[in-house]
Design an enzyme around this catalytic site. Structure first.
Site, mmCIF file in Angstrom:
data_model
loop_
_atom_site.group_PDB
_atom_site.id
_atom_site.type_symbol
_atom_site.label_atom_id
_atom_site.label_comp_id
_atom_site.label_asym_id
_atom_site.label_seq_id
_atom_site.Cartn_x
_atom_site.Cartn_y
_atom_site.Cartn_z
ATOM 1 N N CYS B 123 0.883 -1.163 0.000
ATOM 2 C CA CYS B 123 0.000 0.000 0.000
ATOM 3 C C CYS B 123 0.919 1.210 0.000
ATOM 4 O O CYS B 123 1.473 1.562 1.040
ATOM 5 C CB CYS B 123 -0.904 0.001 1.229
ATOM 6 S SG CYS B 123 -1.877 1.517 1.354
ATOM 7 N N CYS B 126 -0.628 4.351 2.230
ATOM 8 C CA CYS B 126 -0.705 4.313 3.695
ATOM 9 C C CYS B 126 -0.343 2.926 4.194
ATOM 10 O O CYS B 126 0.808 2.508 4.039
ATOM 11 C CB CYS B 126 -2.074 4.776 4.187
ATOM 12 S SG CYS B 126 -3.484 4.076 3.306
ATOM 13 N N SER B 127 -1.294 2.190 4.760
ATOM 14 C CA SER B 127 -0.964 0.867 5.300
ATOM 15 C C SER B 127 -2.137 -0.082 5.141
ATOM 16 O O SER B 127 -2.380 -0.918 6.003
ATOM 17 C CB SER B 127 -0.573 0.989 6.772
ATOM 18 O OG SER B 127 -1.633 1.591 7.493
ATOM 19 N N CYS B 128 -2.910 0.032 4.032
ATOM 20 C CA CYS B 128 -4.041 -0.865 3.796
ATOM 21 C C CYS B 128 -3.563 -2.313 3.808
ATOM 22 O O CYS B 128 -2.553 -2.643 3.190
ATOM 23 C CB CYS B 128 -4.691 -0.557 2.445
ATOM 24 S SG CYS B 128 -5.353 1.109 2.367
#
Lengths: 88, 218
Positions: B123, B126-128
């Site tokens: 991702c 972000c941090s999906c």
């Protein structure tokens, strides 16, 4: 598969289209259906639904001939209003 | 030698502990704007009777209870049940919901590794991460290095994880940019014929479901 180009715009605010893909051409890998527009959702505004697509790019298209292996691919989810049809 | 190092003179604990571990800096800093906002919001919701402290704690416990074992169970089911595998690849959200793993408002896309294709998840924005199947993401998944390098030089990144892919395998990077979450369905290891679903699940590592590793060999 339909060929599409990611619009090369740089609007301010919260967008989910990565900058490294703007202006790049790919093929629609699959249609995902309508999802609330994150550009509105992020600010608590009423968010209309926008069609979301998975678009497949070659590494050559993204990074040029110097790509690590130009035939490898990258898929990303891009909203319809960020895509323009490519006629060729 | 770390164990010989005595550091009584400093008020701040810098350097190594007597057992040889580096000290972590004390976080004696004011709350950030968002930390203050979170506390204020939580307290107001509790004061107004909209939430209870117990409900908050239950939700934290539920989040912490999710682990890669969920994803491993899904992979092992797909390895042993061709019809489930077809459903998983066609609609990951519905197929995993059958097993009791609800992804909520997100949608799950399962991508299959074969002899010709290797998938890896990142991702960049972000941090999906498919938290309902894999739990909280590892720190490196959220690092700028992993997020920026995986889309540019995935083979080098994978090789640093110990995964050297032959040149005739295509690498497909999946950047989780919006509402999809991804899980890699690794190839079933050779020599696992006749193993039970539970035995197979024990071979499935978290990293193999992100695409930066391979399942364990039996």
């Amino acid at each position: 598969m339909a060929r599409v180009r990611v619009r090369e715009m740089m609007p301010p605010g919260h967008v989910r289209t990565p900058a490294y893909l703007r202006g790049k051409t790919g093929e629609i890998e699959r249609e995902l259906g309508p999802f609330a527009n994150p550009e509105k959702l992020a600010y608590g505004h009423e968010a209309e639904k926008r069609d979301l697509y998975r678009v497949r790019f070659t590494m050559r298209e993204i990074w040029g001939d110097g790509a690590e292996r130009p035939e490898d691919t990258l898929d990303a989810e891009i909203y319809a209003h960020w895509l323009e049809q490519v006629d060729d | 030698m770390p164990h010989d190092h005595h550091d009584h003179d400093h008020f701040h604990h810098e350097g190594m502990s007597p057992s040889g571990h580096p000290y972590r800096a004390d976080n004696d800093v004011p709350l950030t704007y968002w930390q203050t906002m979170e506390i204020a919001m939580r307290e107001i919701l509790i004061e107004k009777g909209i939430l209870t402290p117990e409900a908050v704690q239950l939700q934290i416990d539920a989040m912490d209870a999710r682990s890669p074992a969920n994803g491993a169970a899904v992979v092992a089911r797909a390895w042993t049940d061709p019809e489930f595998k077809a459903r998983l690849l066609a609609n990951g959200s519905d197929a995993t919901r059958e097993m009791g793993f609800d992804i909520g408002p997100m949608h799950l896309v399962a991508v299959e590794n074969t002899d010709a294709v290797h998938n890896v998840i990142v991702c960049t924005l972000c941090s999906c991460y498919p938290r309902n199947l894999l739990g909280l993401p590892p720190d490196w998944y959220k690092s700028r290095a992993y997020r920026s390098r995986t889309v540019k030089e995935p083979r080098k990144v994978l090789s640093e994880f110990g995964l050297d892919l032959p040149d005739d395998v295509t690498v497909r990077v999946h950047d989780s940019t919006a509402d999809m979450r991804y899980i890699v369905l690794p190839a079933r290891p050779a020599g696992t014929d006749g193993m039970s679903e539970a035995e197979l699940a024990a071979l499935v590592t978290r990293d193999s479901m992100i695409g930066v590793g391979a399942p364990k060999q039996p």
